[in-house]
Scaffold this active site. Structure first.
Site, PDB file in Angstrom:
ATOM      1  N   GLU A 146       2.614 -10.018   0.569  1.00 23.30           N
ATOM      2  CA  GLU A 146       4.045 -10.054   0.605  1.00 23.30           C
ATOM      3  C   GLU A 146       4.532 -11.164   0.401  1.00 23.30           C
ATOM      4  O   GLU A 146       5.572 -11.599  -0.390  1.00 23.30           O
ATOM      5  CB  GLU A 146       4.471  -9.136   1.824  1.00 23.30           C
ATOM      6  CG  GLU A 146       5.869  -8.746   1.807  1.00 23.30           C
ATOM      7  CD  GLU A 146       6.301  -7.624   1.028  1.00 23.30           C
ATOM      8  OE1 GLU A 146       5.398  -7.073   0.201  1.00 23.30           O
ATOM      9  OE2 GLU A 146       7.557  -7.055   1.061  1.00 23.30           O
TER      10      GLU A 146
ATOM     11  N   SER B  11      -1.406  16.995  -5.419  1.00 18.01           N
ATOM     12  CA  SER B  11      -0.459  18.277  -5.584  1.00 18.01           C
ATOM     13  C   SER B  11      -0.438  18.619  -6.854  1.00 18.01           C
ATOM     14  O   SER B  11       0.607  19.548  -7.087  1.00 18.01           O
ATOM     15  CB  SER B  11       0.987  17.984  -4.904  1.00 18.01           C
ATOM     16  OG  SER B  11       1.379  16.822  -5.414  1.00 18.01           O
TER      17      SER B  11
ATOM     18  N   THR C 216       5.854  12.238  -5.839  1.00 18.44           N
ATOM     19  CA  THR C 216       5.840  12.637  -4.587  1.00 18.44           C
ATOM     20  C   THR C 216       5.722  11.651  -3.299  1.00 18.44           C
ATOM     21  O   THR C 216       5.806  11.779  -2.172  1.00 18.44           O
ATOM     22  CB  THR C 216       4.552  13.680  -4.085  1.00 18.44           C
ATOM     23  OG1 THR C 216       3.294  12.674  -4.916  1.00 18.44           O
ATOM     24  CG2 THR C 216       4.406  14.863  -5.178  1.00 18.44           C
ATOM     25  N   GLY C 217       5.709  10.334  -3.745  1.00 13.44           N
ATOM     26  CA  GLY C 217       5.659   9.296  -2.952  1.00 13.44           C
ATOM     27  C   GLY C 217       7.128   8.997  -2.336  1.00 13.44           C
ATOM     28  O   GLY C 217       7.864   9.588  -2.580  1.00 13.44           O
TER      29      GLY C 217
ATOM     30  N   GLY D 162       8.461   0.865   3.645  1.00 11.09           N
ATOM     31  CA  GLY D 162       7.892   0.066   2.531  1.00 11.09           C
ATOM     32  C   GLY D 162       6.520  -0.161   2.361  1.00 11.09           C
ATOM     33  O   GLY D 162       6.140  -0.508   1.361  1.00 11.09           O
TER      34      GLY D 162
ATOM     35  N   ASN E   9      15.104  -0.806   1.058  1.00 14.87           N
ATOM     36  CA  ASN E   9      13.916  -0.920   0.192  1.00 14.87           C
ATOM     37  C   ASN E   9      13.506  -0.077  -0.788  1.00 14.87           C
ATOM     38  O   ASN E   9      12.938  -0.532  -2.057  1.00 14.87           O
ATOM     39  CB  ASN E   9      12.580  -1.281   1.378  1.00 14.87           C
ATOM     40  CG  ASN E   9      12.634  -0.013   2.271  1.00 14.87           C
ATOM     41  OD1 ASN E   9      13.475   0.023   2.891  1.00 14.87           O
ATOM     42  ND2 ASN E   9      11.307   0.592   2.106  1.00 14.87           N
TER      43      ASN E   9
ATOM     44  N   CYS F 105      10.315  -5.183  -3.133  1.00 12.10           N
ATOM     45  CA  CYS F 105      11.440  -4.547  -2.387  1.00 12.10           C
ATOM     46  C   CYS F 105      12.098  -5.650  -1.823  1.00 12.10           C
ATOM     47  O   CYS F 105      13.409  -5.715  -1.586  1.00 12.10           O
ATOM     48  CB  CYS F 105      11.267  -3.342  -1.678  1.00 12.10           C
ATOM     49  SG  CYS F 105       9.834  -3.544  -0.388  1.00 12.10           S
TER      50      CYS F 105
ATOM     51  N   HIS G  15      15.248  -3.323   4.630  1.00  6.53           N
ATOM     52  CA  HIS G  15      14.611  -4.453   4.980  1.00  6.53           C
ATOM     53  C   HIS G  15      15.572  -5.558   5.535  1.00  6.53           C
ATOM     54  O   HIS G  15      16.552  -5.807   4.765  1.00  6.53           O
ATOM     55  CB  HIS G  15      13.781  -5.034   4.003  1.00  6.53           C
ATOM     56  CG  HIS G  15      12.484  -4.419   3.420  1.00  6.53           C
ATOM     57  ND1 HIS G  15      12.255  -3.383   4.286  1.00  6.53           N
ATOM     58  CD2 HIS G  15      11.673  -4.465   2.669  1.00  6.53           C
ATOM     59  CE1 HIS G  15      11.016  -2.776   3.798  1.00  6.53           C
ATOM     60  NE2 HIS G  15      10.681  -3.535   2.803  1.00  6.53           N
TER      61      HIS G  15
HETATM   62  N1  LIG Z   1       8.050   1.921  -0.388  1.00  8.93           N
HETATM   63  C1  LIG Z   1       8.666   1.201  -0.961  1.00  8.93           C
HETATM   64  O1  LIG Z   1       9.820   0.694  -0.074  1.00  8.93           O
HETATM   65  C2  LIG Z   1       8.468   0.363  -2.359  1.00  8.93           C
HETATM   66  C3  LIG Z   1       9.246  -0.604  -2.698  1.00  8.93           C
HETATM   67  C4  LIG Z   1       9.315  -1.184  -3.900  1.00  8.93           C
HETATM   68  C5  LIG Z   1       7.924  -0.837  -4.514  1.00  8.93           C
HETATM   69  N2  LIG Z   1       6.924   0.001  -4.099  1.00  8.93           N
HETATM   70  C6  LIG Z   1       5.855   0.055  -4.922  1.00  8.93           C
HETATM   71  O2  LIG Z   1       6.174   1.492  -5.389  1.00  8.93           O
HETATM   72  C7  LIG Z   1       4.646   2.077  -5.587  1.00  8.93           C
HETATM   73  C8  LIG Z   1       4.794   3.331  -4.549  1.00  8.93           C
HETATM   74  O3  LIG Z   1       4.923   2.936  -3.404  1.00  8.93           O
HETATM   75  P1  LIG Z   1       5.433   4.245  -2.360  1.00  8.93           P
HETATM   76  O4  LIG Z   1       5.796   3.700  -1.223  1.00  8.93           O
HETATM   77  O5  LIG Z   1       6.099   5.531  -3.016  1.00  8.93           O
HETATM   78  O6  LIG Z   1       3.850   4.760  -2.047  1.00  8.93           O
HETATM   79  P2  LIG Z   1       3.431   6.085  -1.310  1.00  8.93           P
HETATM   80  O7  LIG Z   1       4.663   6.776  -0.502  1.00  8.93           O
HETATM   81  O8  LIG Z   1       2.151   5.818  -0.716  1.00  8.93           O
HETATM   82  O9  LIG Z   1       3.057   7.222  -2.606  1.00  8.93           O
HETATM   83  C9  LIG Z   1       2.200   6.910  -3.209  1.00  8.93           C
HETATM   84  C10 LIG Z   1       2.144   8.176  -4.750  1.00  8.93           C
HETATM   85  O10 LIG Z   1       1.029   7.711  -5.511  1.00  8.93           O
HETATM   86  C11 LIG Z   1       0.456   9.024  -5.979  1.00  8.93           C
HETATM   87  N3  LIG Z   1      -1.087   8.360  -5.848  1.00  8.93           N
HETATM   88  C12 LIG Z   1      -1.898   8.053  -4.904  1.00  8.93           C
HETATM   89  N4  LIG Z   1      -3.102   7.781  -5.216  1.00  8.93           N
HETATM   90  C13 LIG Z   1      -2.867   7.738  -6.790  1.00  8.93           C
HETATM   91  C14 LIG Z   1      -3.591   7.394  -7.963  1.00  8.93           C
HETATM   92  N5  LIG Z   1      -4.951   6.881  -7.551  1.00  8.93           N
HETATM   93  N6  LIG Z   1      -3.190   7.546  -9.017  1.00  8.93           N
HETATM   94  C15 LIG Z   1      -2.194   7.937  -9.267  1.00  8.93           C
HETATM   95  N7  LIG Z   1      -1.365   8.312  -8.203  1.00  8.93           N
HETATM   96  C16 LIG Z   1      -1.497   8.318  -7.140  1.00  8.93           C
HETATM   97  C17 LIG Z   1       0.602   9.818  -4.589  1.00  8.93           C
HETATM   98  O11 LIG Z   1       0.388  11.084  -4.899  1.00  8.93           O
HETATM   99  P3  LIG Z   1       0.279  12.336  -3.882  1.00  8.93           P
HETATM  100  O12 LIG Z   1       1.441  12.326  -2.856  1.00  8.93           O
HETATM  101  O13 LIG Z   1       0.048  13.548  -4.683  1.00  8.93           O
HETATM  102  O14 LIG Z   1      -1.355  11.833  -3.243  1.00  8.93           O
HETATM  103  C18 LIG Z   1       2.097   9.705  -4.456  1.00  8.93           C
HETATM  104  O15 LIG Z   1       2.743  10.150  -5.319  1.00  8.93           O
HETATM  105  C19 LIG Z   1       3.856   0.927  -4.987  1.00  8.93           C
HETATM  106  O16 LIG Z   1       3.352   0.227  -5.967  1.00  8.93           O
HETATM  107  C20 LIG Z   1       4.657   0.253  -4.089  1.00  8.93           C
HETATM  108  O17 LIG Z   1       4.067  -1.216  -3.854  1.00  8.93           O
HETATM  109  C21 LIG Z   1       7.309   0.576  -2.942  1.00  8.93           C
END
Ligand SMILES: NC(=O)c1ccc[n+]([C@@H]2O[C@H](COP(=O)([O-])OP(=O)(O)OC[C@H]3O[C@@H](n4cnc5c(N)ncnc54)[C@H](OP(=O)(O)O)[C@@H]3O)[C@@H](O)[C@H]2O)c1
Length: 356
Positions: A205, A44, A17-18, A183, A333, A152, A245
């Protein structure tokens, strides 16, 4: 067709869902090698996935919309041949080793295990040979496997530095970034902090951008990966763009930096994913633009044959002397910097028989 569907590997997307998780689900729709069978979440659990996503105009298959969101736990995943793990840092730190102990093949976008000695940190066009570390994981008695995708910002950077380092030899890289709000995940940076503003700090970062490309551009040796022998200095900024980015870099090289030759070098760069024609491999991993005011996030983030998988490089010009140069690069990203690159790694592993 039915026989083909049966041979697809069953994949689970954790934290589906993230921001990154939703990219996975989109990119896995009708995938020729993988069939999405499990999605997990945190807040969810128990709801149909289609009810809880916010990915906007991106396609999500009917099958994915109908999946019930499972808890993110060792027991919540069920049967899966491959687990994509875009978990938040803390959750990834503890859960991923547990999954490997249970025999799952995990590829992670999270940071905790990226620099571990036995964990390959992979961008498929940059260092596919590092997947040989999986053999060491088996020798060390791991039941499953763990592969990591870089940060990223580091992913796009490594892709551009790879051909420059191979041809000219890098001595030093100074990079200044302008990073999109997605990001930071959802909901990410408060709107009142980022609108009409630039924030010159993103926690941890700079360290990742300075170390991860050196691991990827290094070589596998006895004790793990020996990092490449040049230095990177990063200055990162969060800006009010949604996706993509932008990275401005100054590179110092062993050999002369000729801007038009570097443009050619980057434009003709291809990797193993292109040779193997993997489903998520863009025809050109690096697109070079000669226009003055490009790349721009709004115009270039989906350039190329596989939207979001090509980085776009422009403004290639001389530096202060003949052995230095400047360039600007844009990398998506959540696609090239996360889900897209990780799916490409999985496709490469599938074709090399590493997911069996
Ligand atoms: N965003 C980027 O551009 C990017 C790029 C490279 C790497 N990353 C890495 O990818 C990961 C996810 O990033 P994101 O941007 O997708 O984050 P995000 O949008 O904040 O999504 C977080 C996700 O994790 C779930 N979650 C929250 N707390 C949790 C817990 N305690 N245990 C298990 N699941 C949990 C959430 O579920 P609910 O929705 O149900 O709350 C949601 O599905 C991070 O490690 C980040 O550093 C991100």
């Amino acid at each position: 067709l039915r026989a083909q569907a049966r041979t697809k590997l069953r994949v689970a997307v954790l934290a589906a869902t993230g921001m990154v998780g939703q990219r996975y689900v989109t990119m896995l729709s009708d995938h020729p090698y993988f069939r999405l069978t499990t999605v997990t979440g945190q807040s969810s659990v128990g709801k149909p996935y289609g009810q809880v996503i916010s990915s906007g105009p991106f396609p999500v298959s009917r099958e994915a919309k109908d999946l019930t969101v499972k808890p993110t736990s060792v027991d919540g995943i069920g049967e899966a041949d491959l687990v994509f793990s875009p978990l938040p840092t803390e959750a990834a730190m503890s859960l991923e080793p547990e999954l490997v102990k249970r025999g799952y093949n995990v590829i992670t976008d999270a940071s905790p295990h990226r620099m571990d000695r036995l964990v390959p940190l992979v961008v498929p066009e940059v260092n596919p040979s590092h997947l040989s570390l999986l053999q060491r994981q088996r020798e060390a008695g791991w039941k499953g496997s763990l592969v990591a995708t870089p940060n990223c910002t580091a992913a796009g950077l490594a892709l551009v530095l790879k051909p420059i380092h191979a041809e000219l030899g890098l001595k030093r890289v100074l990079v200044s970034t302008m990073q999109a709000v997605s990001g930071a995940g959802y909901p990410g940076v408060p709107s009142l902090d980022i609108l009409d503003n630039v924030i010159p700090f993103i926690k941890d970062e700079e360290d990742k951008v300075e170390t991860e490309p050196l691991k990827m551009l290094g070589s596998v040796g006895k004790g793990g990966v020996k990092p490449a022998g040049f230095d990177i200095s990063a200055m990162v900024h969060r800006v009010a763009t949604t996706d993509g980015h932008l990275e401005s870099m100054y590179v110092e090289t062993e050999d002369s930096f000729n801007p038009s030759k570097v443009a050619e070098l980057l434009a003709r760069f291809r990797g193993e994913p292109q040779e193997l024609r993997l489903p998520s491999a863009p025809a050109e991993p690096i697109i070079v633009t000669k226009e003055d005011a490009r790349p721009q996030p709004r115009l270039d983030r989906y350039a190329g044959t596989v939207p979001g998988m090509s980085v776009v490089v422009g403004r290639i010009r001389k530096g202060l002397d003949s052995k230095s140069g400047r360039l600007t690069m844009l990398s998506h990203n959540t696609i090239r910097g996360a889900a897209g690159s990780t799916i490409l790694t999985a496709e490469l592993m599938y074709r090399k028989g590493l997911l069996g």
